[in-house]
Design a protein around this motif. Structure first.
Motif, short mmCIF file in Angstrom:
data_model
loop_
_atom_site.label_atom_id
_atom_site.label_comp_id
_atom_site.label_asym_id
_atom_site.label_seq_id
_atom_site.Cartn_x
_atom_site.Cartn_y
_atom_site.Cartn_z
N VAL A 97 3.00 9.93 12.39
CA VAL A 97 2.44 8.68 12.21
C VAL A 97 2.22 8.53 10.46
N LEU A 98 2.35 7.58 9.99
CA LEU A 98 2.00 7.33 8.74
C LEU A 98 0.54 6.28 8.95
N TYR A 99 -0.36 6.61 7.91
CA TYR A 99 -1.48 5.80 7.85
C TYR A 99 -2.22 5.34 6.39
N ALA A 100 -2.72 4.65 6.40
CA ALA A 100 -3.25 4.17 5.56
C ALA A 100 -4.43 3.25 5.36
N VAL A 101 -5.63 3.66 4.47
CA VAL A 101 -6.85 2.86 4.72
C VAL A 101 -7.00 2.11 3.26
N ARG A 102 -6.86 0.87 3.51
CA ARG A 102 -6.87 -0.25 2.61
C ARG A 102 -5.99 -0.05 1.43
N PRO A 103 -4.45 -0.04 2.10
CA PRO A 103 -3.39 -0.28 1.12
C PRO A 103 -3.27 -1.53 0.45
N ALA A 104 -2.85 -1.79 -0.61
CA ALA A 104 -2.53 -3.03 -1.39
C ALA A 104 -1.56 -3.82 -0.52
#
Length: 141
Positions: A78-85
């Protein structure tokens, strides 16, 4: 728990309970979601376009998601991002497709990309924009 720590805790807890080889994209100087994953006993890695001040338990690589070094993401489920542009979402989807791993994103406020993907309620709304196996050419030998 309030504010961003609640958000990161919910994201990290979801990732920890569903994956074994996560990579957080765009960690910045906020490793709270990764900390939840780490404290659950799961090895987590992080990337950002700039060098970040992070704890020693968090393996980190400088990488530009618009021209990614695939070795930074080797073996990720998994790739995850918190608040990415918002402009990061298309290259994140492309990278997840290329790696054939899930992509999970927490957006700022009520943002989303395209159709919003599949929304997962884990205490906060997560958007899953790609699931492993969606690309049949990857699963057939």
């Amino acid at each position: 728990m309030d504010g961003y720590k609640h958000i990161e805790h919910c994201c990290g807890s979801y990732i920890a309970s569903h994956y074994r080889n996560p990579v957080e994209i765009g960690v910045g100087n906020n490793p709270e979601a990764a900390r939840c994953v780490h404290e659950a006993g799961i090895r987590v890695r992080a990337t950002d376009i700039r060098a970040c001040q992070l704890p020693p338990w968090l393996p980190f690589a400088c990488d530009d998601i618009f021209s990614p070094d695939l070795s930074c993401y080797a073996g990720a489920d998994v790739l995850y991002a918190v608040r990415p542009a918002e402009e990061m979402i298309p290259p994140l989807i492309a990278l997840a497709e290329r790696l054939d791993c899930d992509l999970v994103v927490y957006h700022l406020g009520f943002e989303s990309y395209g159709t919003g993907g599949t929304v997962i309620d884990c205490g906060v709304p997560l958007h899953c924009y790609y699931r492993r196996g969606q690309n049949p050419s990857k699963s057939v030998d």
